[in-house]
Design a protein around this motif. Structure first.
Motif, PDB file in Angstrom:
ATOM      1  N   LEU A 182      -6.130   6.533  -5.434  1.00 55.35           N
ATOM      2  CA  LEU A 182      -5.588   7.195  -4.209  1.00 55.35           C
ATOM      3  C   LEU A 182      -4.681   7.849  -5.128  1.00 55.35           C
ATOM      4  O   LEU A 182      -4.525   9.351  -3.980  1.00 55.35           O
ATOM      5  CB  LEU A 182      -3.654   6.022  -4.113  1.00 55.35           C
ATOM      6  CG  LEU A 182      -3.848   5.402  -2.637  1.00 55.35           C
ATOM      7  CD1 LEU A 182      -3.271   4.190  -2.945  1.00 55.35           C
ATOM      8  CD2 LEU A 182      -4.760   5.574  -1.551  1.00 55.35           C
ATOM      9  N   ARG A 183      -4.364   7.999  -6.485  1.00 56.81           N
ATOM     10  CA  ARG A 183      -4.005   9.505  -7.364  1.00 56.81           C
ATOM     11  C   ARG A 183      -5.305  10.164  -7.553  1.00 56.81           C
ATOM     12  O   ARG A 183      -5.398  10.983  -8.429  1.00 56.81           O
ATOM     13  CB  ARG A 183      -3.142   8.943  -8.218  1.00 56.81           C
ATOM     14  CG  ARG A 183      -2.007   8.937  -8.039  1.00 56.81           C
ATOM     15  CD  ARG A 183      -1.223   7.892  -9.052  1.00 56.81           C
ATOM     16  NE  ARG A 183       0.102   7.416  -8.377  1.00 56.81           N
ATOM     17  CZ  ARG A 183       0.585   6.617  -7.316  1.00 56.81           C
ATOM     18  NH1 ARG A 183      -0.451   5.572  -6.949  1.00 56.81           N
ATOM     19  NH2 ARG A 183       1.627   6.195  -7.185  1.00 56.81           N
TER      20      ARG A 183
ATOM     21  N   ARG B  92      -0.255   2.012 -13.598  1.00 54.83           N
ATOM     22  CA  ARG B  92      -0.094   3.580 -13.456  1.00 54.83           C
ATOM     23  C   ARG B  92       1.435   3.779 -13.953  1.00 54.83           C
ATOM     24  O   ARG B  92       1.805   4.946 -13.982  1.00 54.83           O
ATOM     25  CB  ARG B  92       0.198   3.636 -12.283  1.00 54.83           C
ATOM     26  CG  ARG B  92       1.565   3.251 -11.035  1.00 54.83           C
ATOM     27  CD  ARG B  92       1.386   3.771  -9.532  1.00 54.83           C
ATOM     28  NE  ARG B  92       1.625   2.517  -8.892  1.00 54.83           N
ATOM     29  CZ  ARG B  92       2.778   2.935  -7.852  1.00 54.83           C
ATOM     30  NH1 ARG B  92       3.434   4.204  -8.241  1.00 54.83           N
ATOM     31  NH2 ARG B  92       3.501   1.921  -7.453  1.00 54.83           N
TER      32      ARG B  92
ATOM     33  N   TYR C 117      -4.200  -7.002  -1.755  1.00 55.12           N
ATOM     34  CA  TYR C 117      -5.170  -7.056  -0.712  1.00 55.12           C
ATOM     35  C   TYR C 117      -6.526  -8.048  -0.749  1.00 55.12           C
ATOM     36  O   TYR C 117      -7.484  -7.507  -1.843  1.00 55.12           O
ATOM     37  CB  TYR C 117      -5.848  -5.423  -1.450  1.00 55.12           C
ATOM     38  CG  TYR C 117      -4.355  -4.310  -1.036  1.00 55.12           C
ATOM     39  CD1 TYR C 117      -3.980  -4.192  -0.148  1.00 55.12           C
ATOM     40  CD2 TYR C 117      -4.884  -3.294  -2.223  1.00 55.12           C
ATOM     41  CE1 TYR C 117      -2.351  -3.657  -0.576  1.00 55.12           C
ATOM     42  CE2 TYR C 117      -3.642  -2.817  -2.632  1.00 55.12           C
ATOM     43  CZ  TYR C 117      -2.525  -2.456  -1.607  1.00 55.12           C
ATOM     44  OH  TYR C 117      -1.510  -1.914  -2.349  1.00 55.12           O
TER      45      TYR C 117
ATOM     46  N   PRO D 263       7.964   6.183  -0.243  1.00 53.42           N
ATOM     47  CA  PRO D 263       8.522   5.243  -0.801  1.00 53.42           C
ATOM     48  C   PRO D 263       7.017   6.071  -1.877  1.00 53.42           C
ATOM     49  O   PRO D 263       7.366   5.638  -3.394  1.00 53.42           O
ATOM     50  CB  PRO D 263       7.687   3.604  -0.544  1.00 53.42           C
ATOM     51  CG  PRO D 263       7.720   3.876   0.684  1.00 53.42           C
ATOM     52  CD  PRO D 263       8.368   4.488   1.585  1.00 53.42           C
ATOM     53  N   ARG D 264       5.689   6.444  -1.219  1.00 53.00           N
ATOM     54  CA  ARG D 264       4.557   6.969  -2.240  1.00 53.00           C
ATOM     55  C   ARG D 264       4.706   8.212  -2.589  1.00 53.00           C
ATOM     56  O   ARG D 264       4.592   8.263  -3.865  1.00 53.00           O
ATOM     57  CB  ARG D 264       3.967   7.342  -1.285  1.00 53.00           C
ATOM     58  CG  ARG D 264       3.720   8.271  -0.468  1.00 53.00           C
ATOM     59  CD  ARG D 264       2.598   8.079   0.275  1.00 53.00           C
ATOM     60  NE  ARG D 264       2.868   9.772   1.374  1.00 53.00           N
ATOM     61  CZ  ARG D 264       3.449   9.848   2.842  1.00 53.00           C
ATOM     62  NH1 ARG D 264       3.723   8.731   3.011  1.00 53.00           N
ATOM     63  NH2 ARG D 264       3.654  10.797   3.196  1.00 53.00           N
TER      64      ARG D 264
ATOM     65  N   PHE E 287      -6.456   0.406  -7.424  1.00 51.71           N
ATOM     66  CA  PHE E 287      -6.052   1.162  -5.831  1.00 51.71           C
ATOM     67  C   PHE E 287      -5.202   2.437  -5.820  1.00 51.71           C
ATOM     68  O   PHE E 287      -5.124   3.435  -5.650  1.00 51.71           O
ATOM     69  CB  PHE E 287      -5.769  -0.007  -4.680  1.00 51.71           C
ATOM     70  CG  PHE E 287      -5.326   0.295  -4.085  1.00 51.71           C
ATOM     71  CD1 PHE E 287      -6.480   0.872  -2.728  1.00 51.71           C
ATOM     72  CD2 PHE E 287      -4.525   0.413  -3.118  1.00 51.71           C
ATOM     73  CE1 PHE E 287      -6.530   1.769  -1.714  1.00 51.71           C
ATOM     74  CE2 PHE E 287      -4.010   1.007  -1.415  1.00 51.71           C
ATOM     75  CZ  PHE E 287      -4.615   1.330  -0.933  1.00 51.71           C
TER      76      PHE E 287
ATOM     77  N   ALA F 105       0.904  -1.322  -0.498  1.00 51.52           N
ATOM     78  CA  ALA F 105      -0.245  -0.010  -0.458  1.00 51.52           C
ATOM     79  C   ALA F 105       1.081   1.241  -0.006  1.00 51.52           C
ATOM     80  O   ALA F 105       0.354   2.283  -0.434  1.00 51.52           O
ATOM     81  CB  ALA F 105      -0.828  -0.402   1.421  1.00 51.52           C
ATOM     82  N   GLU F 106       1.654   1.382   0.452  1.00 46.76           N
ATOM     83  CA  GLU F 106       2.650   2.669   0.622  1.00 46.76           C
ATOM     84  C   GLU F 106       4.024   2.689  -0.707  1.00 46.76           C
ATOM     85  O   GLU F 106       3.140   3.694  -1.183  1.00 46.76           O
ATOM     86  CB  GLU F 106       4.074   1.355   1.661  1.00 46.76           C
ATOM     87  CG  GLU F 106       4.777   2.924   3.482  1.00 46.76           C
ATOM     88  CD  GLU F 106       5.004   2.744   3.743  1.00 46.76           C
ATOM     89  OE1 GLU F 106       5.359   1.798   4.752  1.00 46.76           O
ATOM     90  OE2 GLU F 106       5.919   3.042   3.910  1.00 46.76           O
ATOM     91  N   ILE F 107       3.854   1.655  -1.228  1.00 50.53           N
ATOM     92  CA  ILE F 107       4.637   1.936  -2.480  1.00 50.53           C
ATOM     93  C   ILE F 107       3.500   2.320  -3.894  1.00 50.53           C
ATOM     94  O   ILE F 107       3.738   2.888  -4.557  1.00 50.53           O
ATOM     95  CB  ILE F 107       5.191   0.456  -3.040  1.00 50.53           C
ATOM     96  CG1 ILE F 107       6.345   0.484  -2.091  1.00 50.53           C
ATOM     97  CG2 ILE F 107       5.559   0.306  -4.648  1.00 50.53           C
ATOM     98  CD1 ILE F 107       7.154  -0.953  -2.405  1.00 50.53           C
ATOM     99  N   ASP F 108       2.625   1.368  -3.627  1.00 48.64           N
ATOM    100  CA  ASP F 108       0.843   1.906  -4.567  1.00 48.64           C
ATOM    101  C   ASP F 108       0.611   2.901  -4.356  1.00 48.64           C
ATOM    102  O   ASP F 108      -0.480   3.801  -5.181  1.00 48.64           O
ATOM    103  CB  ASP F 108      -0.245   1.556  -3.797  1.00 48.64           C
ATOM    104  CG  ASP F 108       0.171  -0.423  -4.806  1.00 48.64           C
ATOM    105  OD1 ASP F 108       0.373  -0.384  -5.350  1.00 48.64           O
ATOM    106  OD2 ASP F 108      -0.807  -0.564  -4.240  1.00 48.64           O
ATOM    107  N   GLY F 109       1.155   4.285  -3.045  1.00 43.69           N
ATOM    108  CA  GLY F 109       0.906   5.831  -2.868  1.00 43.69           C
ATOM    109  C   GLY F 109      -0.141   6.176  -1.180  1.00 43.69           C
ATOM    110  O   GLY F 109      -0.064   7.371  -1.435  1.00 43.69           O
ATOM    111  N   ALA F 110       0.250   5.118  -0.968  1.00 49.64           N
ATOM    112  CA  ALA F 110      -1.338   5.655   0.432  1.00 49.64           C
ATOM    113  C   ALA F 110      -0.197   6.131   1.484  1.00 49.64           C
ATOM    114  O   ALA F 110       0.636   5.622   1.481  1.00 49.64           O
ATOM    115  CB  ALA F 110      -1.208   4.208   1.036  1.00 49.64           C
TER     116      ALA F 110
END
Lengths: 306, 367
Positions: free
Chosen positions: B103-104, B151, B88, B73-74, B99, A203-208
């Motif tokens: 988030l974007r 993405r 998930y 990381p994000r 997902f 999730a952190e890498i996905d941008g959360a």
């Protein structure tokens, strides 16, 4: 196998096995089933603790029930019990427990800051546990001491009065939160432990960021634990007696801190109306029963979906 | 698309485990770069530092010449495929892929278009409505790839993405990932302990051991020109054989002399070793199993070694014969159908043009 062995086997499987259950069943009957049944019976009489109605009492039908639904102090008790459960269990214990559980999982920074964080974590979790394992009477007595005039809390608040008299409801809410948070904390810690580390990392890498990780990953994944926690602590808090009794006493008829257990106690012991108290207890029993049915339903529902 | 640069990166896990030791790497734009090494060599930690999941104790990490060392990381715009896929569990396949886009704050119809596009690319369109636990390992893997692709990240990171798949699927996905990477030209850094995977997929390989990068080069380079004993022994199936010998001159010719054999070296090769190492020195002879030949009736006497058959492993198209030369077990790969019993005495020929020579103390290649 000899005949006697065969007979012994058959005996243990059938009648014998049932016989072995008898002592336990007898104890349950005497200490659980009988009081419930007797309580229902008493609520239909005019039985009292002392006076003539203690010796000669009779069946009066639903009179106690009619009376209780016309009693404003009973509605006060319903309201206080509801608010007590809401504030001390759902808002207090569950949210604080979740907060502490999340904080305990936080990554420790390197260096001296990490050591401080670790020390804080250990201290916090130890304190929460200690609150949980102290005997209830001791805890109740301690709370009444620190909230009395000249006690720690009145000094900190700068109020030269008995806090438990001036703010009885707030006092028992805070005391109950203090005592019960450990359960929610442990439950949530276990639930969080069940989420693999790599899910957070993905999730952190996905941008959360932290909030979105909590909102989209943690919260849905521990939702079943939250539900179970809500239901369990609701039922338990609803039945709490010892600590509030130690702190505010029976709290007077219609008092601001008179939760239903104190209401039952007050009516049975202080004004000797045992039958009336039994009536109140029966109504509360039905409410708890309804909650347990909801709990079991929800659990069954969750088992199918998770 | 981007380039990635590690500048003297070191990672120490307290109290004093040195996971990565002074690693400097430069990964070019659009390159398929593989970190290869045994477990515990620091390759995954290196990858996690590029992702931002670990912070280097020393050194800097750059993506496209931007110093990202202190970015979470994000904010790095990298995507990662985990060994365990890390889908998930509470989201359907569609939402798993969507997902990163959600988030974007991308508009819904654009998300929908992108998810369907990438699902088509990875042939998982019919799975979009399922939960991860309803998928097989291979399908989960595709979903994880889709989520990382959707993405268009600057860098694609993969941490042993194939190691949880069965052998057959692994070979198929290997080709698939390579095809995707070439098609999309996304800079990819891929971690594996499987040298076959590395050889077949990479543009360049960095071989790591004990936290250090031992050699960086194309698969051909690390295979044909290993710089150290470790690299030589790690790459190739079965691995290279090592035999202790002495480099000396015999009857006016350069030879490698073993306990009961001599290998004559071409003049040029011998001169090279002499200048680099000197005469009468102990050296390690390295020879790949495919460069040893079983000879039934030797025509010449040179470079023939007598050996005893230890065990024979038939693999279908080829056969691995384990032989004992003195006390050293040496593997020989042959495509010839040879029937041999353990204990049989045979003669093998070592091709002196295919040998490697290593220094026994520094473990570095002499030639």
């Amino acid at each position: 196998m000899s005949l006697s062995e065969y007979l012994k086997d058959r005996f243990l499987e059938g009648t014998g096995a049932r016989l072995l259950l008898l002592p336990a069943l007898a104890l349950i009957a005497i200490f659980v089933v009988f009081p419930v049944v007797w309580n229902v019976y008493v609520s239909l009489t005019n039985y009292a603790l002392t006076g003539p109605r203690a010796r000669i009492y009779g069946f009066i039908g639903l009179e106690n029930y009619i009376r209780i639904f016309r009693d404003p102090s009973f509605y006060n008790t319903l309201r206080v019990s509801f608010l007590f459960t809401l504030f001390s269990a759902i808002i207090g214990q569950a949210f604080l427990g979740l907060g502490i559980a999340l904080a305990l999982r936080m990554r420790e920074p390197e260096g001296i800051l990490g050591k401080i964080t670790r020390a804080l974590k250990i201290t916090a979790s130890t304190l929460v546990f200690v609150a949980w394992i102290i005997p209830e009477v001791v805890a109740g007595y301690a709370w009444s001491a620190i909230t009395s005039k000249g006690g720690l809390v009145s000094m900190l608040l700068g109020v030269n009065e008995n806090i438990y008299v001036k703010y009885p409801f707030e006092t028992i809410v805070v005391a109950n939160v203090w005592r019960g948070t450990a359960f929610s904390m442990i439950l949530f810690m276990a639930a969080l432990e069940g989420i693999p580390q790599y899910i957070y990392e993905a999730a952190e890498i996905d941008g959360a960021g932290p909030w979105k990780r909590f909102r989209h990953i943690i919260l849905p994944l521990i939702s079943h634990a939250i539900l179970v926690d809500f239901i369990l602590i609701t039922i338990w808090t609803y039945g709490v007696f010892t600590m509030p009794f130690m702190i505010v006493g029976p709290s007077g008829q219609g008092g601001p801190a008179q939760i239903w257990t104190l209401y039952v106690y007050y009516n049975a012991i202080n004004v000797y109306e045992v039958a009336y108290a039994a009536t109140a207890a029966n109504i509360m029993f039905l409410i708890v029963l309804a909650m347990i049915i909801v709990y079991l339903r929800v659990m069954g529902f969750l088992r199918r979906w998770w | 698309m981007a380039s990635v640069r590690l500048d003297h990166v070191t990672k120490i896990f307290p109290p004093k485990t040195i996971a990565v030791n002074d690693v400097s790497l430069e990964i070019k734009n659009g390159e398929f770069f593989i970190l290869l090494g045994p477990s515990g060599c620091g390759k995954t930690t290196t990858l996690r530092m590029i992702a931002g999941l670990e912070k280097p104790t020393k050194g800097r990490v750059y993506i496209d010449d931007e110093d990202v060392t202190d970015l979470p990381p994000r904010k790095r715009d990298v995507a990662m495929v985990f060994q365990t896929y890390a889908l998930y569990p509470h989201m359907k396949v569609y939402d798993n892929i969507a997902f990163p886009l959600k988030l974007r704050n991308m508009p819904k119809d654009e998300i929908d278009r992108k998810v369907k596009e990438v699902a088509k690319l990875l042939r998982i369109e019919e799975l979009l409505d399922r939960y991860p636990k309803q998928l097989s390992g291979g399908q989960q893997q595709r979903v994880a790839l889709a989520r990382a692709l959707v993405r268009h990240p600057r860098v694609w990171l993969m941490d042993e993405p194939l190691s949880n798949l069965d052998a057959l699927l692994r070979v198929r996905m290997r080709a698939e990932i390579k095809r995707l990477q070439k098609e999309l030209k996304i800079t990819t850094i891929y971690v594996t302990h499987d040298q076959v995977e590395a050889m077949s997929m990479a543009d360049r390989i960095a071989v790591m051991n004990k936290g250090r990068v031992l050699q960086v080069g194309s698969p051909r380079e690390v295979y044909h020109k290993p710089k150290t004993l470790f690299v030589a022994g790690f790459i190739g199936t079965p691995p290279m054989n090592f035999i202790k010998t002495v480099f000396t001159i015999d009857k006016n010719e350069y030879v490698l002399s073993g306990q009961n054999f001599k290998i004559k070296l071409p003049r040029q090769l011998g001169e090279l070793i002499e200048t680099k190492k000197g005469l009468d020195k102990e050296v390690i002879l390295g020879i790949r199993p495919e460069h040893i030949e079983v000879v039934e009736q030797p025509i010449e006497k040179n470079n023939i070694v007598e050996a005893e058959v230890y065990v024979v492993e038939p693999l279908g198209t080829e056969t691995i014969i384990n032989i004992k030369i003195n006390d050293t077990i040496v593997k020989v790969k042959t495509v010839k159908e040879i029937l041999l019993e353990p204990g049989a005495k045979i003669k093998v020929k070592i091709d002196p043009n295919k040998i490697y020579i290593f220094d026994p103390t520094t473990e570095e290649a002499i030639i």
